[in-house]
Scaffold this active site. Sequence first.
Site, PDB file in Angstrom:
ATOM      1  N   ASP A  17     -15.414  71.177 112.812  1.00  0.00           N
ATOM      2  CA  ASP A  17     -16.505  70.438 113.445  1.00  0.00           C
ATOM      3  C   ASP A  17     -17.598  70.139 112.419  1.00  0.00           C
ATOM      4  O   ASP A  17     -17.864  70.951 111.528  1.00  0.00           O
ATOM      5  CB  ASP A  17     -17.081  71.280 114.590  1.00  0.00           C
ATOM      6  CG  ASP A  17     -17.954  70.462 115.530  1.00  0.00           C
ATOM      7  OD1 ASP A  17     -17.890  69.220 115.483  1.00  0.00           O
ATOM      8  OD2 ASP A  17     -18.719  71.065 116.294  1.00  0.00           O
ATOM      9  N   HIS A  34     -14.943  62.463 107.678  1.00  0.00           N
ATOM     10  CA  HIS A  34     -13.556  62.813 107.968  1.00  0.00           C
ATOM     11  C   HIS A  34     -12.727  62.828 106.679  1.00  0.00           C
ATOM     12  O   HIS A  34     -11.874  63.702 106.494  1.00  0.00           O
ATOM     13  CB  HIS A  34     -12.952  61.825 108.968  1.00  0.00           C
ATOM     14  CG  HIS A  34     -13.642  61.819 110.300  1.00  0.00           C
ATOM     15  ND1 HIS A  34     -13.926  62.972 111.009  1.00  0.00           N
ATOM     16  CD2 HIS A  34     -14.099  60.791 111.068  1.00  0.00           C
ATOM     17  CE1 HIS A  34     -14.515  62.655 112.145  1.00  0.00           C
ATOM     18  NE2 HIS A  34     -14.650  61.339 112.202  1.00  0.00           N
ATOM     19  N   LEU A 128       4.061  79.653 105.181  1.00  0.00           N
ATOM     20  CA  LEU A 128       2.945  79.403 106.097  1.00  0.00           C
ATOM     21  C   LEU A 128       3.332  78.301 107.061  1.00  0.00           C
ATOM     22  O   LEU A 128       3.912  77.293 106.653  1.00  0.00           O
ATOM     23  CB  LEU A 128       1.694  78.976 105.317  1.00  0.00           C
ATOM     24  CG  LEU A 128       0.501  78.473 106.151  1.00  0.00           C
ATOM     25  CD1 LEU A 128      -0.168  79.642 106.874  1.00  0.00           C
ATOM     26  CD2 LEU A 128      -0.512  77.740 105.277  1.00  0.00           C
TER      27      LEU A 128
END
Length: 230
Positions: A17, A34, A128
């Site tokens: 955020d 972004h 991962l």
Amino acid sequence: MTDSLKNIPQHVSIIMDGNGRWAKERGKERVFGHFEGVESVRAVTEASVELGVRYLSLFAFSEENWNRPGEEVSALMELMMKAMLGEAETFRRNGVRFVVLGNRARLSDTLNATIDALMAETASNDVLTLILFVSYSGKWDILQAARRFAADPDARDEDFANYLVTAGIPDPDLVIRTSGEKRLSNYMLWQTAYSEFVFTDTLWPDFRKDEYLSALREYAGRDRRFGKVK
């Protein structure tokens, strides 16, 4: 120092955020934030591989985000596609399995094809698992799971989690939210029932390895009892 970290969580989830505010503070368009946020994704992913985190999930785009201006949504979708294509070799080299979860019916055919190709290409990687939540809503997830659960005559109450989109993925041990907001925002409402939370004022584009390590250190000091008495 990373070698001083103890009690590394198996699954870390991050509500990313603050991209828009980061850009606004610099007199830029929201999309600029972004783009910079992609660098934070890369930094946290690399740190997770280094530290031995097994699952890293990122809340990238909620169902509610479809209500944003069309130009911003289009830019976000294009950015996601470019970022995924650009990271394929890095995923291969670091053993990262890539997964996208959410209401993918709302995504374009082109984006879905890119997602499917990268998921297939990285399916056997086992260092991962990087999970990107796109067009996701916790309420939607529970509702679609409830419908599937109700339609299964052999379903048992204890198996409900197997009908969520996260079936087979352990619940988050730690949820981090950046930018100073202190809420879940309709994210993994079922799965985070016993997660630990760390909230930081750092905006996502500024959240890099040092900030990630700080959150993990805070988590390491928590006493997780899961409703029991120790």
